[in-house]
Write a protein that holds these residues in place. Structure first.
Motif, short mmCIF file in Angstrom:
data_model
loop_
_atom_site.label_atom_id
_atom_site.label_comp_id
_atom_site.label_asym_id
_atom_site.label_seq_id
_atom_site.Cartn_x
_atom_site.Cartn_y
_atom_site.Cartn_z
N SER A 25 0.91 -1.11 0.09
CA SER A 25 0.08 0.02 -0.01
C SER A 25 0.59 1.20 0.08
O SER A 25 1.99 1.07 0.24
N GLY A 26 0.19 2.19 -0.32
CA GLY A 26 1.07 3.61 -0.46
C GLY A 26 1.79 3.88 -1.67
O GLY A 26 2.52 4.92 -1.58
N THR A 27 1.83 3.00 -2.39
CA THR A 27 2.50 3.44 -3.93
C THR A 27 1.72 2.83 -5.03
O THR A 27 0.68 2.09 -4.85
N ILE A 28 2.10 3.42 -6.28
CA ILE A 28 1.44 2.87 -7.47
C ILE A 28 2.06 1.43 -7.82
O ILE A 28 2.96 1.40 -8.55
N PHE A 29 1.49 0.28 -7.23
CA PHE A 29 2.15 -0.91 -7.42
C PHE A 29 2.27 -1.47 -8.75
O PHE A 29 3.29 -2.07 -8.68
N SER A 30 1.51 -1.25 -9.36
CA SER A 30 1.46 -1.64 -10.93
C SER A 30 2.93 -1.03 -11.53
O SER A 30 3.26 -1.85 -12.42
N SER A 31 3.23 -0.10 -11.05
CA SER A 31 4.65 0.44 -11.75
C SER A 31 5.67 -0.10 -11.06
O SER A 31 6.70 0.18 -11.61
N ASN A 32 5.56 -0.84 -9.99
CA ASN A 32 6.80 -1.05 -9.07
C ASN A 32 7.62 -2.53 -9.59
O ASN A 32 6.74 -3.51 -9.58
N VAL A 33 8.77 -2.67 -9.43
CA VAL A 33 9.52 -3.74 -9.63
C VAL A 33 9.46 -4.46 -8.16
O VAL A 33 9.60 -3.61 -7.00
N MET A 34 8.96 -5.56 -8.00
CA MET A 34 8.72 -6.18 -6.60
C MET A 34 9.92 -7.49 -6.57
O MET A 34 10.25 -7.97 -7.32
N ARG A 35 10.42 -7.49 -5.22
CA ARG A 35 11.45 -8.54 -5.01
C ARG A 35 10.92 -9.44 -3.83
O ARG A 35 10.47 -8.77 -2.86
N TRP A 36 11.51 -10.51 -3.71
CA TRP A 36 11.53 -11.49 -2.56
C TRP A 36 13.01 -11.76 -2.50
O TRP A 36 13.72 -12.03 -3.12
N HIS A 37 13.16 -11.64 -1.06
CA HIS A 37 14.70 -11.94 -0.32
C HIS A 37 14.25 -12.77 0.78
O HIS A 37 13.14 -13.27 1.18
N ARG A 38 15.49 -13.64 1.21
CA ARG A 38 15.28 -14.40 2.37
C ARG A 38 16.73 -14.36 3.18
O ARG A 38 17.58 -13.88 2.52
N GLN A 39 16.62 -14.53 4.43
CA GLN A 39 17.78 -14.45 5.22
C GLN A 39 17.61 -15.41 6.22
O GLN A 39 16.61 -15.62 6.98
N ALA A 40 18.56 -16.64 6.27
CA ALA A 40 18.66 -17.58 7.15
C ALA A 40 19.44 -17.24 8.28
O ALA A 40 20.34 -16.25 8.08
N PRO A 41 19.61 -17.79 9.41
CA PRO A 41 20.07 -17.43 10.52
C PRO A 41 21.59 -17.60 10.37
O PRO A 41 22.29 -18.53 9.67
N GLY A 42 22.28 -16.33 10.77
CA GLY A 42 23.94 -16.34 10.56
C GLY A 42 24.33 -16.23 9.14
O GLY A 42 25.43 -15.81 8.95
N LYS A 43 23.25 -15.86 8.20
CA LYS A 43 23.55 -15.73 6.72
C LYS A 43 23.14 -14.19 6.26
O LYS A 43 22.27 -13.53 6.91
N LEU A 44 23.76 -13.94 5.28
CA LEU A 44 23.29 -12.55 4.79
C LEU A 44 21.98 -12.60 4.13
O LEU A 44 21.57 -13.66 3.47
N ARG A 45 21.34 -11.62 3.94
CA ARG A 45 20.15 -11.60 3.14
C ARG A 45 20.46 -11.49 1.73
O ARG A 45 21.38 -11.03 1.25
N GLU A 46 19.61 -12.64 0.97
CA GLU A 46 20.10 -12.82 -0.40
C GLU A 46 18.47 -12.72 -1.14
O GLU A 46 17.53 -12.85 -0.76
N CYS A 95 9.55 -9.35 1.35
CA CYS A 95 9.26 -8.56 0.04
C CYS A 95 9.90 -7.23 0.16
O CYS A 95 10.07 -6.46 1.36
N SER A 96 10.31 -6.62 -0.91
CA SER A 96 10.67 -5.09 -0.80
C SER A 96 10.34 -4.67 -2.19
O SER A 96 9.98 -5.24 -3.09
N THR A 97 10.17 -3.40 -2.38
CA THR A 97 10.25 -2.44 -3.34
C THR A 97 10.94 -0.96 -3.51
O THR A 97 11.15 -0.58 -2.21
N ILE A 98 10.94 -0.51 -4.44
CA ILE A 98 11.75 0.78 -4.33
C ILE A 98 10.65 1.90 -4.96
O ILE A 98 10.21 1.55 -5.89
#
Length: 115
Positions: A25-46, A95-98
């Motif tokens: 919410s709060g943005t024009i969703f249809s225009s946004n690139v969307m990403r999924w990331h994950r972070q396991a314990p002790g590891k960097l977010r990927e 999830c993330s977006t810019i």
């Protein structure tokens, strides 16, 4: 203000499936690139998967052929269908977006895959 809320995580046995959702919410969703990331314990977010505004997708090699990212612009929602899950997929998924120059993140949803 941009908000992202993930859901759908849980505990699943190896070989099982889960579908994650991220409502934006709060943005024009249809225009946004969307990403999924994950972070396991002790590891960097990927980065796991990305989908552009026109529906083009890309995946990390570790999930290619097992995970599918999709979007429903009418519902301001991006999905991550996860099949053939492995114990090494255990992580908090975000999830993330810019929008437009700042990166926004959800709070994350825990995925645990038991062997």
């Amino acid at each position: 203000q941009v908000h992202l809320v993930e859901s759908g995580g849980g505990l699943v046995q190896a070989g099982g499936s889960l579908r994650l959702s991220c409502v934006v919410s709060g943005t024009i969703f249809s225009s946004n690139v969307m990403r999924w990331h994950r972070q396991a314990p002790g590891k960097l977010r990927e980065s796991v998967a990305v989908i552009t505004s026109d529906g083009s997708t890309n995946y990390a090699d570790s999930v290619k052929g097992r995970f599918t990212i999709s979007r429903d612009n009418a519902k301001n929602t991006v999905y991550l269908q996860m099949n053939s899950l492995k114990p090494e997929d255990t992580a908090v998924y975000y999830c993330s977006t810019i929008a437009p120059i700042k990166t926004y993140w959800g709070q994350g949803t825990q995925v645990t895959v038991s062997s």
